[in-house]
Design an enzyme around this catalytic site. Sequence first.
Site, PDB file in Angstrom:
ATOM      1  N   SER A  75       0.873  -1.176   0.000  1.00 41.91           N
ATOM      2  CA  SER A  75       0.000   0.000   0.000  1.00 41.91           C
ATOM      3  C   SER A  75       0.906   1.220   0.000  1.00 41.91           C
ATOM      4  O   SER A  75       2.078   1.129   0.383  1.00 41.91           O
ATOM      5  CB  SER A  75      -0.864   0.001   1.267  1.00 41.91           C
ATOM      6  OG  SER A  75      -1.509   1.253   1.452  1.00 41.91           O
ATOM      7  N   TYR A 113      -1.958  -1.101  11.186  1.00 43.24           N
ATOM      8  CA  TYR A 113      -2.063  -1.410   9.757  1.00 43.24           C
ATOM      9  C   TYR A 113      -0.787  -1.006   9.020  1.00 43.24           C
ATOM     10  O   TYR A 113      -0.218  -1.803   8.259  1.00 43.24           O
ATOM     11  CB  TYR A 113      -3.268  -0.686   9.152  1.00 43.24           C
ATOM     12  CG  TYR A 113      -3.288  -0.714   7.641  1.00 43.24           C
ATOM     13  CD1 TYR A 113      -3.599  -1.886   6.961  1.00 43.24           C
ATOM     14  CD2 TYR A 113      -2.967   0.425   6.902  1.00 43.24           C
ATOM     15  CE1 TYR A 113      -3.597  -1.923   5.574  1.00 43.24           C
ATOM     16  CE2 TYR A 113      -2.974   0.390   5.520  1.00 43.24           C
ATOM     17  CZ  TYR A 113      -3.289  -0.780   4.856  1.00 43.24           C
ATOM     18  OH  TYR A 113      -3.276  -0.805   3.488  1.00 43.24           O
TER      19      TYR A 113
END
Length: 277
Positions: free
Chosen positions: A133, A146
């Site tokens: 990401s 995360y």
Amino acid sequence: MPTKTALVTGASSGIGEATARRLSALGYTVYGAARRVDRMRELAASGIRTLSLDVTDDTSLQAAVDQIIAETGRIDVLVNNAGYGSYGAIEDTAIDEARRQFDVNVFGAMRLTQLVLPHMRAQRAGTIVNISSMGGKIYTPLGGWYHGTKFALEALSDALRLEVQGFGIDVVIIEPGGIATEWGGIAAENVLTTSGSGAYGAQAAAVAKTLGSPAAAQRDSSPWVVANAIGRAVTARRPKTRYAIGFGAKPLIALRWLLPDRAFDALIRLATGTPRR
């Protein structure tokens, strides 16, 4: 030449579903894997083979690899896409939930990689695609656990690339920006559940608004942007090591590299609407 085989995890929706369809269109025998096979009926109807797979269960992972090898004799592409965003203040997040975030996003991907590597080494070819990401390069408030998983996945991918390049195996990192999937809504719910009240309540409300806003959904890129990049990577003679794609990915990663920490902090506070104090 035998038909090449690809395994895509998290294939029941979003990036995983689009990637399974793209690789199938490129001529691969594709196995789409997810915990809920019933959500992959349309994939199965289009000729994609579906597997029940829990990336946190070693028996499930081994059974999936064994089945693919028994049926096709090879694994040419592994797309480690399964994952989710556990949002909430680092202080508020239960340590068991933090461990699960790492189990799904990091250890599941790396264990599956361990299981396919002997087969790729034996055939002297293969591509491992890890879906990271832009959150593996930048950070946001209440996303610490995360982001930690994605930073870890980036480092593991870099080390793995050096380890396996002598066996004809490529390791590719995909760094999506804002993508129109279920991810943002789920993360927004998580942050409110975990930190919606108490000391971090104001931050949680602001982050949830950013993650789940209709405006964000409208500007986010299609999952096909990611699927097409993966298609280019696995068919390239020499793929790039990283593909930053989708809304905001390239500029935000560049700004993180250019700006001092405090300046980037201010930018992220502005972007997420989170109060300084």
